[in-house]
Design a protein around this motif. Structure first.
Motif, PDB file in Angstrom:
ATOM      1  N   ASP A  62      15.606  -7.753 -21.064  1.00 37.70           N
ATOM      2  CA  ASP A  62      15.695  -8.871 -22.002  1.00 37.70           C
ATOM      3  C   ASP A  62      14.433  -8.945 -22.851  1.00 37.70           C
ATOM      4  OD1 ASP A  62      18.217  -9.715 -21.109  1.00 37.70           O
ATOM      5  OD2 ASP A  62      17.318 -10.844 -19.466  1.00 37.70           O
ATOM      6  N   ILE A  63      14.631  -9.019 -24.163  1.00 34.93           N
ATOM      7  CA  ILE A  63      13.508  -9.082 -25.103  1.00 34.93           C
ATOM      8  C   ILE A  63      13.783 -10.197 -26.112  1.00 34.93           C
ATOM      9  CG2 ILE A  63      12.177  -7.857 -26.866  1.00 34.93           C
ATOM     10  CD1 ILE A  63      12.809  -5.266 -25.500  1.00 34.93           C
ATOM     11  N   THR A  64      12.777 -11.040 -26.345  1.00 33.23           N
ATOM     12  CA  THR A  64      12.847 -12.055 -27.391  1.00 33.23           C
ATOM     13  C   THR A  64      11.771 -11.753 -28.421  1.00 33.23           C
ATOM     14  OG1 THR A  64      13.653 -13.736 -25.856  1.00 33.23           O
ATOM     15  CG2 THR A  64      12.727 -14.512 -27.927  1.00 33.23           C
ATOM     16  N   ILE A  65      12.189 -11.652 -29.687  1.00 32.58           N
ATOM     17  CA  ILE A  65      11.267 -11.356 -30.784  1.00 32.58           C
ATOM     18  C   ILE A  65      11.301 -12.534 -31.755  1.00 32.58           C
ATOM     19  CG2 ILE A  65      10.676  -9.763 -32.651  1.00 32.58           C
ATOM     20  CD1 ILE A  65      12.189  -7.587 -31.142  1.00 32.58           C
ATOM     21  N   THR A  66      10.147 -13.158 -31.971  1.00 34.29           N
ATOM     22  CA  THR A  66      10.050 -14.298 -32.875  1.00 34.29           C
ATOM     23  C   THR A  66       9.099 -13.954 -34.019  1.00 34.29           C
ATOM     24  OG1 THR A  66      10.429 -15.848 -31.061  1.00 34.29           O
ATOM     25  CG2 THR A  66       9.498 -16.743 -33.084  1.00 34.29           C
ATOM     26  N   PHE A  67       9.608 -14.072 -35.247  1.00 32.39           N
ATOM     27  CA  PHE A  67       8.812 -13.835 -36.447  1.00 32.39           C
ATOM     28  C   PHE A  67       8.350 -15.169 -37.033  1.00 32.39           C
ATOM     29  CE2 PHE A  67      11.242  -9.890 -36.434  1.00 32.39           C
ATOM     30  CZ  PHE A  67      10.362  -8.957 -36.949  1.00 32.39           C
ATOM     31  N   ARG A  68       7.124 -15.212 -37.501  1.00 36.42           N
ATOM     32  CA  ARG A  68       6.651 -16.294 -38.357  1.00 36.42           C
ATOM     33  C   ARG A  68       6.105 -15.650 -39.634  1.00 36.42           C
ATOM     34  NH1 ARG A  68       3.433 -20.620 -34.446  1.00 36.42           N
ATOM     35  NH2 ARG A  68       5.275 -21.364 -33.315  1.00 36.42           N
ATOM     36  N   VAL A  69       6.751 -15.955 -40.754  1.00 35.27           N
ATOM     37  CA  VAL A  69       6.396 -15.341 -42.030  1.00 35.27           C
ATOM     38  C   VAL A  69       5.997 -16.436 -43.013  1.00 35.27           C
ATOM     39  CG1 VAL A  69       7.172 -13.834 -43.896  1.00 35.27           C
ATOM     40  CG2 VAL A  69       8.070 -13.513 -41.579  1.00 35.27           C
ATOM     41  N   ARG A  70       4.878 -16.230 -43.701  1.00 40.04           N
ATOM     42  CA  ARG A  70       4.444 -17.190 -44.709  1.00 40.04           C
ATOM     43  C   ARG A  70       4.409 -16.538 -46.074  1.00 40.04           C
ATOM     44  NH1 ARG A  70      -0.543 -18.458 -43.215  1.00 40.04           N
ATOM     45  NH2 ARG A  70      -1.605 -17.382 -44.926  1.00 40.04           N
ATOM     46  N   ASN A  71       5.112 -17.162 -47.026  1.00 38.31           N
ATOM     47  CA  ASN A  71       5.127 -16.729 -48.412  1.00 38.31           C
ATOM     48  C   ASN A  71       4.987 -17.944 -49.304  1.00 38.31           C
ATOM     49  OD1 ASN A  71       5.336 -13.884 -48.835  1.00 38.31           O
ATOM     50  ND2 ASN A  71       7.371 -13.928 -47.909  1.00 38.31           N
ATOM     51  N   LYS A  72       4.083 -17.848 -50.271  1.00 37.18           N
ATOM     52  CA  LYS A  72       3.862 -18.934 -51.234  1.00 37.18           C
ATOM     53  C   LYS A  72       3.624 -20.263 -50.527  1.00 37.18           C
ATOM     54  CE  LYS A  72       6.578 -16.692 -54.854  1.00 37.18           C
ATOM     55  NZ  LYS A  72       7.718 -16.795 -55.799  1.00 37.18           N
TER      56      LYS A  72
END
Length: 261
Positions: free
Chosen positions: A57-67
């Protein structure tokens, strides 16, 4: 092959079979290195990833900031399953996750109306376990070929991932929000993309470029009226399933067909 070499080969083979290579543990907090990687468009201002790996089991969480705006997307995957169900930009997505040697490969299909976004993600950990390379190939709808982006992440200290805060509403982040008040701000862009694909138009069909809050274009107020109508129809008739959407009538055309051809 001499007997000595053959014997050494057998010992090496037996050792490999007895102690098979384990898959790498990608668990950690990772941050974009802006000096590395290659992007087909403009690279994000900032991107961080938190990976939790527990067996298959793998959980991948992205946090992306633009403008200045931050968006969070999280995917839960089970290695070997071809039916991992998640969302991306508010659209349903199904993924298959496998190990190819030491590389985690995730093949995904997201549905935006009748258009499909196909992605192949490859995650590779460096030998010193301090660098994570993320290669993504993505192809939307009838695009003639896939686009490939490479992002390189550096490992961050444990505890550097702040607790997730409730997202601000659309009207707290964007100007002149009238119909979509209360919608989480991180879902607004996904909704705009869905409108664009449903009508077969670009953002400039409704918005003044770079001045999206303006109401200069009549199509913007028409869109508000149509969205209000959709909300009312769903609320009165399909409160559980939300069956009606822009796509039901427009089917990729700015002007919907009133009768079958």
């Amino acid at each position: 092959m001499t007997y000595g070499r053959f014997a050494a080969y057998c010992v090496l083979l037996c050792s490999f079979l007895a102690f098979p290579q384990s898959t790498p543990d990608l668990t950690g907090i990772w941050r974009l290195d802006p000096q590395k990687g290659r992007h087909s468009g403009q690279a994000p201002e900032d991107m961080r990833v938190k990976i939790d790996q527990n067996g298959s089991d793998i959980t991948i969480t992205f946090r992306v900031r633009n403008k200045g705006q931050e968006e969070t997307n999280s995917a839960r995957l089970r290695i070997g399953s071809a039916d991992n169900k998640n969302e991306i930009h508010g659209a349903p997505m199904i993924s298959k996750a496998t190990w190819e040697g030491a590389t985690l490969v995730v093949n995904s299909v997201a549905k935006f109306g009748n258009q499909e976004l196909r992605m192949t993600d490859r995650w590779t950990l460096s030998p010193d376990k301090q660098t994570l390379t993320f290669v993504e190939k993505h192809q939307f709808g009838a695009e003639p070929q896939a686009t490939e982006d490479t992002t390189v992440f550096e490992r961050q200290p444990e505890g550097s991932w702040e607790p997730l805060q409730p997202p601000k509403t659309a009207e707290q982040v964007y100007k002149n929000i009238q119909v979509m008040k209360g919608v989480p701000s991180n879902r607004l862009m996904g909704a705009m993309q869905f409108f664009s694909k449903s009508l077969g138009v670009e953002c400039a069909h409704c918005h003044v470029p770079n001045e999206f809050e303006k109401d200069d274009k009549p199509a913007k107020n028409t869109a508000r009226k149509m969205l209000t109508m959709v909300h009312q129809v769903n609320g009165d008739n399909f409160p559980q399933n939300q069956v009606v959407s822009c796509w039901m009538c427009h089917r990729g055309s700015a002007k919907p067909e009133a009768f079958p051809k």
